[in-house]
Design a protein around this motif. Structure first.
Motif, PDB file in Angstrom:
ATOM      1  N   ALA A  80       0.823  -1.215   0.000  1.00 54.55           N
ATOM      2  CA  ALA A  80       0.000   0.000   0.000  1.00 54.55           C
ATOM      3  C   ALA A  80       0.856   1.264   0.000  1.00 54.55           C
ATOM      4  N   GLY A  81       2.053   1.190   0.601  1.00 53.40           N
ATOM      5  CA  GLY A  81       2.933   2.363   0.626  1.00 53.40           C
ATOM      6  C   GLY A  81       3.370   2.793  -0.755  1.00 53.40           C
ATOM      7  N   PHE A  82       3.353   1.837  -1.716  1.00 55.07           N
ATOM      8  CA  PHE A  82       3.755   2.163  -3.087  1.00 55.07           C
ATOM      9  C   PHE A  82       2.569   2.531  -3.974  1.00 55.07           C
ATOM     10  N   ASP A  83       1.384   2.579  -3.377  1.00 52.36           N
ATOM     11  CA  ASP A  83       0.227   3.033  -4.149  1.00 52.36           C
ATOM     12  C   ASP A  83       0.526   4.453  -4.646  1.00 52.36           C
ATOM     13  N   PRO A  84       0.556   4.685  -5.961  1.00 48.46           N
ATOM     14  CA  PRO A  84       0.929   6.013  -6.473  1.00 48.46           C
ATOM     15  C   PRO A  84       0.139   7.160  -5.867  1.00 48.46           C
ATOM     16  N   SER A  85      -1.135   6.928  -5.545  1.00 44.60           N
ATOM     17  CA  SER A  85      -1.941   8.008  -4.961  1.00 44.60           C
ATOM     18  C   SER A  85      -1.442   8.365  -3.564  1.00 44.60           C
ATOM     19  N   PHE A 160       1.508  -7.098  -9.904  1.00 47.10           N
ATOM     20  CA  PHE A 160       0.784  -5.883  -9.524  1.00 47.10           C
ATOM     21  C   PHE A 160       1.645  -4.988  -8.627  1.00 47.10           C
ATOM     22  N   ALA A 161       2.471  -5.610  -7.776  1.00 45.85           N
ATOM     23  CA  ALA A 161       3.382  -4.810  -6.946  1.00 45.85           C
ATOM     24  C   ALA A 161       4.359  -4.041  -7.826  1.00 45.85           C
ATOM     25  N   GLY A 162       4.830  -4.687  -8.883  1.00 45.52           N
ATOM     26  CA  GLY A 162       5.731  -4.022  -9.820  1.00 45.52           C
ATOM     27  C   GLY A 162       5.071  -2.826 -10.492  1.00 45.52           C
ATOM     28  N   LEU A 163       3.791  -2.973 -10.864  1.00 45.57           N
ATOM     29  CA  LEU A 163       3.080  -1.843 -11.475  1.00 45.57           C
ATOM     30  C   LEU A 163       2.925  -0.694 -10.484  1.00 45.57           C
ATOM     31  N   PHE A 164       2.663  -1.027  -9.219  1.00 45.09           N
ATOM     32  CA  PHE A 164       2.572   0.022  -8.195  1.00 45.09           C
ATOM     33  C   PHE A 164       3.908   0.758  -8.071  1.00 45.09           C
ATOM     34  N   MET A 165       5.014   0.001  -8.056  1.00 45.32           N
ATOM     35  CA  MET A 165       6.341   0.614  -7.912  1.00 45.32           C
ATOM     36  C   MET A 165       6.674   1.485  -9.112  1.00 45.32           C
ATOM     37  N   ILE A 166       6.320   1.017 -10.304  1.00 49.64           N
ATOM     38  CA  ILE A 166       6.575   1.821 -11.507  1.00 49.64           C
ATOM     39  C   ILE A 166       5.755   3.114 -11.455  1.00 49.64           C
ATOM     40  N   VAL A 175       5.349  14.488  -9.943  1.00 46.12           N
ATOM     41  CA  VAL A 175       4.980  14.951  -8.595  1.00 46.12           C
ATOM     42  C   VAL A 175       3.664  14.327  -8.143  1.00 46.12           C
ATOM     43  N   ASP A 176       2.611  14.511  -8.920  1.00 44.45           N
ATOM     44  CA  ASP A 176       1.345  13.873  -8.555  1.00 44.45           C
ATOM     45  C   ASP A 176       1.276  12.492  -9.191  1.00 44.45           C
ATOM     46  N   SER A 177       0.351  11.644  -8.726  1.00 42.51           N
ATOM     47  CA  SER A 177       0.245  10.287  -9.251  1.00 42.51           C
ATOM     48  C   SER A 177      -0.153  10.305 -10.716  1.00 42.51           C
ATOM     49  N   ALA A 178       0.421   9.374 -11.478  1.00 38.29           N
ATOM     50  CA  ALA A 178       0.123   9.287 -12.910  1.00 38.29           C
ATOM     51  C   ALA A 178      -1.107   8.406 -13.106  1.00 38.29           C
ATOM     52  N   GLU A 179      -2.228   9.042 -13.439  1.00 35.72           N
ATOM     53  CA  GLU A 179      -3.482   8.303 -13.572  1.00 35.72           C
ATOM     54  C   GLU A 179      -3.423   7.274 -14.686  1.00 35.72           C
ATOM     55  N   ALA A 180      -2.522   7.515 -15.678  1.00 37.48           N
ATOM     56  CA  ALA A 180      -2.428   6.575 -16.802  1.00 37.48           C
ATOM     57  C   ALA A 180      -2.046   5.179 -16.333  1.00 37.48           C
ATOM     58  N   MET A 181      -1.300   5.091 -15.211  1.00 34.61           N
ATOM     59  CA  MET A 181      -0.897   3.776 -14.710  1.00 34.61           C
ATOM     60  C   MET A 181      -2.097   2.963 -14.233  1.00 34.61           C
ATOM     61  N   ASN A 182      -3.176   3.654 -13.859  1.00 33.96           N
ATOM     62  CA  ASN A 182      -4.370   2.942 -13.398  1.00 33.96           C
ATOM     63  C   ASN A 182      -4.972   2.070 -14.492  1.00 33.96           C
ATOM     64  N   ILE A 183      -4.695   2.458 -15.762  1.00 38.19           N
ATOM     65  CA  ILE A 183      -5.189   1.647 -16.883  1.00 38.19           C
ATOM     66  C   ILE A 183      -4.569   0.255 -16.802  1.00 38.19           C
ATOM     67  N   LEU A 184      -3.269   0.216 -16.416  1.00 35.18           N
ATOM     68  CA  LEU A 184      -2.581  -1.070 -16.352  1.00 35.18           C
ATOM     69  C   LEU A 184      -2.879  -1.817 -15.056  1.00 35.18           C
ATOM     70  N   THR A 185      -2.892  -1.085 -13.927  1.00 38.61           N
ATOM     71  CA  THR A 185      -3.094  -1.763 -12.644  1.00 38.61           C
ATOM     72  C   THR A 185      -4.554  -2.200 -12.470  1.00 38.61           C
ATOM     73  N   ALA A 252      10.678  -3.219 -12.203  1.00 39.99           N
ATOM     74  CA  ALA A 252      10.188  -2.129 -11.353  1.00 39.99           C
ATOM     75  C   ALA A 252      11.253  -1.718 -10.335  1.00 39.99           C
ATOM     76  N   ILE A 253      11.955  -2.710  -9.759  1.00 45.40           N
ATOM     77  CA  ILE A 253      13.019  -2.387  -8.794  1.00 45.40           C
ATOM     78  C   ILE A 253      14.129  -1.582  -9.455  1.00 45.40           C
ATOM     79  N   LEU A 254      14.531  -1.989 -10.675  1.00 42.51           N
ATOM     80  CA  LEU A 254      15.560  -1.249 -11.407  1.00 42.51           C
ATOM     81  C   LEU A 254      15.105   0.174 -11.726  1.00 42.51           C
ATOM     82  N   PHE A 255      13.849   0.302 -12.143  1.00 43.78           N
ATOM     83  CA  PHE A 255      13.299   1.625 -12.460  1.00 43.78           C
ATOM     84  C   PHE A 255      13.218   2.480 -11.196  1.00 43.78           C
ATOM     85  N   TRP A 256      12.849   1.853 -10.071  1.00 43.00           N
ATOM     86  CA  TRP A 256      12.779   2.543  -8.775  1.00 43.00           C
ATOM     87  C   TRP A 256      14.160   3.093  -8.398  1.00 43.00           C
ATOM     88  N   ARG A 257      15.192   2.267  -8.550  1.00 41.65           N
ATOM     89  CA  ARG A 257      16.551   2.714  -8.230  1.00 41.65           C
ATOM     90  C   ARG A 257      17.002   3.831  -9.158  1.00 41.65           C
TER      91      ARG A 257
END
Length: 268
Positions: A80-85, A160-166, A175-185, A252-257
């Motif tokens: 839940a901590g990685f939820d973009p919102s 799904f965790a990877g999509l949250f991290m991305i 800065v704000d959450s990218a709503e476009a990612m919700n299409i995938l998640t 997702a981990i690589l992208f996060w780093r």
């Protein structure tokens, strides 16, 4: 070991704080569960009239539905901590800067910043739906199928965790959450709750070759039910589910780093 201990303590503190106000927690739990019940009830009502959906019966579809709901519920609770919102607020308020100053893994701190215990009802309901499908779909069980089911669940949680991290990493720049990612998640989760054979060809190609969600639960369930593959993929395609899940999670981990290295504070 120290990092794991810190994570457990953070989760323990979050659970205790959520249970501090039991009436509020209970209402959140009921509301979350009730929403899933309504979704599933509407599906049952529709299928009750048409009996089958593209040669798939209700118990067979509940296998797809239960796997998607259970895996997403577990992920939504643990990550839940990685939820973009939620993570977007970290960026806007400068809270991430404070976390970066602490001598503990930032990833663990973000994971331990929220734990959606109220989603426990969603997980339990997803488990009940999945067990219903397992019981009534007429699966001929073997040790290999039992192992596959376990790996599929793990793979879907990681996917799904990877999509949250991305999605959270993208907020480093937006800065704000990218709503476009919700299409995938959320869109991806809703899509795999139904047989892929009912979708149009162009849409199925996107979710096969661009975002390969077709391998998450559709092919494993085809194998569990001993149903023929309408698309002619190799016979081992059902084993791609954990591969896809782990692959997206590692990316997702690589992208996060990468995002952390290029992070610039908002100055809040």
């Amino acid at each position: 070991m120290h990092t794991f201990t810190v994570y457990v303590r953070l989760i323990h503190a979050l659970v205790r704080s959520q249970l501090q106000y039991r009436v509020s927690f209970l209402m959140d739990l009921i509301a979350t569960t009730f929403y899933t019940v309504l979704e599933f009830a509407s599906l049952v009502l529709i299928l009750g009239r048409i009996k089958t959906l593209g040669s798939w019966t209700i118990p067979e579809i509940t296998l797809l539905y239960g796997l998607a709901e259970l895996s997403f519920g577990i992920m939504d609770m643990a990550f839940a901590g990685f939820d973009p919102s939620i993570f977007g607020a970290f960026i806007r308020q400068g809270s991430l800067d404070q976390l970066m100053l602490r001598p503990v893994s930032l990833t663990v701190q973000v994971m331990g910043s929220d734990f959606g215990l109220r989603r426990l009802g969603k997980c339990l309901l997803g488990l009940v739906i999945l067990l219903y499908g397992i019981w009534y779909a007429g699966i001929i069980w073997t040790p290999e199928k039992a192992l596959l089911l376990l790996l599929v669940l793990i793979g879907m949680v990681l996917f799904f965790a990877g999509l949250f991290m991305i999605g959270s990493t993208i907020t480093f720049w937006t800065v704000d959450s990218a709503e476009a990612m919700n299409i995938l998640t959320y869109g991806g989760r809703a899509m795999i709750e139904y047989p892929m054979s009912i979708y149009q060809n162009w849409l199925r190609k996107i979710f096969t070759f661009v975002v390969p969600v077709i391998f998450l639960n559709y092919y494993p369930v085809l194998h569990l039910l001993d149903k023929p593959d309408p698309f002619g993929f190799p016979a081992w395609s059902h084993w791609l589910s954990p591969v896809v899940g782990c692959g997206i999670f590692l990316l997702a981990i690589l992208f996060w780093r990468f995002g952390l290295k290029h992070y610039q504070s908002t100055g809040t």
